[in-house]
Write an enzyme that holds these catalytic residues in place. Structure first.
Site, PDB file in Angstrom:
ATOM      1  N   SER A 279      20.740 -13.280   4.212  1.00 24.70           N
ATOM      2  CA  SER A 279      22.195 -13.418   4.162  1.00 24.70           C
ATOM      3  C   SER A 279      22.790 -12.029   4.014  1.00 24.70           C
ATOM      4  O   SER A 279      22.091 -11.083   3.615  1.00 24.70           O
ATOM      5  CB  SER A 279      22.597 -14.280   2.958  1.00 24.70           C
TER       6      SER A 279
ATOM      7  N   TYR B 257      21.910 -16.729  -5.886  1.00 21.56           N
ATOM      8  CA  TYR B 257      21.914 -16.653  -4.421  1.00 21.56           C
ATOM      9  C   TYR B 257      21.621 -15.227  -3.964  1.00 21.56           C
ATOM     10  O   TYR B 257      20.813 -14.988  -3.073  1.00 21.56           O
ATOM     11  CB  TYR B 257      23.272 -17.124  -3.897  1.00 21.56           C
TER      12      TYR B 257
END
Length: 255
Positions: A149, A162
């Site tokens: 990401s 995350y």
């Protein structure tokens, strides 16, 4: 339809929606037989059926990537029914809402790490073993892409779990690429910017608007934008690309 991946078999995890769905359809358009793997087997079966209805080849299989037993079962089925495996896109993952560091729920941390980090490791380990057992074609045993990401480079506000998991995926990718490149297995990662998928529905609209404005394009990414890069990384056109972290965010990280 292109035939760049004709005769190849490609695995996509998290394939029932979003980026995984777009990648599954694109792999099929490129001529690959697609293993559509997801925790939601019913929707995965619909995806596979649609691919077949459009002239492609596909099979749906269940997997919970956060469970090593489930991952082992998936690859046992692949060995029996779909081998050899030429390409794998480890895309399954989850997002989460922002949370304070001070009272961060430990169960949220564990769930995120189990799926977004451990899940990549479990799949990657099985893929490397399976590909290493196969016969090389044109000097290559297989191609693997892991979904990280933009948060693998720039921290996601209020999401330490995350951010940590996506940073770690880059380390896993580089480690595997280094250790298996001499075997003929390429391993790369893709770092999507914020993309319009069901996974971002939990994010506040203000955050989505901010990310859209950060991009020179003025919009969020679409699943097909990311799928094109992932499928390219698994294609012969990218055979000299290995151990790389490819950012696909419309240029947002330039700002």
């Amino acid at each position: 339809m292109s035939d760049e991946l004709y005769g190849k078999t490609a695995l996509v995890t998290g394939a029932a929606s979003g980026i995984g769905l777009a990648a599954s359809e694109l792999f099929a358009d490129q001529g690959a037989t697609v293993i559509v793997a997801d925790i939601n087997l019913a929707i995965a079966q619909e995806v596979a059926s649609n691919i077949v209805a459009n002239g492609g080849q596909s099979k749906a299989l269940y997997v919970d990537v956060g469970d090593p037993v489930s991952v082992a079962s998936l690859f046992s089925q692949i060995r029996r029914q779909c081998s050899p495996l030429d390409a794998a896109f480890n895309n399954a993952g989850i997002s989460d809402s922002q949370c304070s560091w001070i009272d961060f729920p430990l169960e949220q941390w564990q769930r995120m790490v189990d799926i977004n980090l451990n899940g990549v490791f479990y799949c990657l380990r099985e893929e490397l073993q399976l590909m290493n057992e196969q016969q090389a074609v044109d000097g290559l045993l297989g191609q693997i892409v892991n979904t990280s990401s933009g948060a693998g480079l720039i921290p996601a506000p209020g999401q330490p779990h995350y951010t940590a998991a996506k940073h770690a995926v880059l380390g896993l990718t580089r480690s595997a690429a280094q250790d298996f490149s001499h075997k003929g297995i390429r391993v790369n990662s893709i770092l999507p910017g914020l993309t319009e998928t069901p996974m971002i529905e939990s994010q506040p609209q203000s955050m989505l608007d901010t990310f859209a404005k950060m991009s020179p394009t003025g919009r969020l990414g679409q699943p097909i934008d990311i799928a094109r890069v992932a499928v390219w990384l698994c294609s012969p056109a990218a055979q000299w690309v290995n151990g790389q972290a490819i950012v696909a965010d419309g240029g947002g990280l330039m700002h």
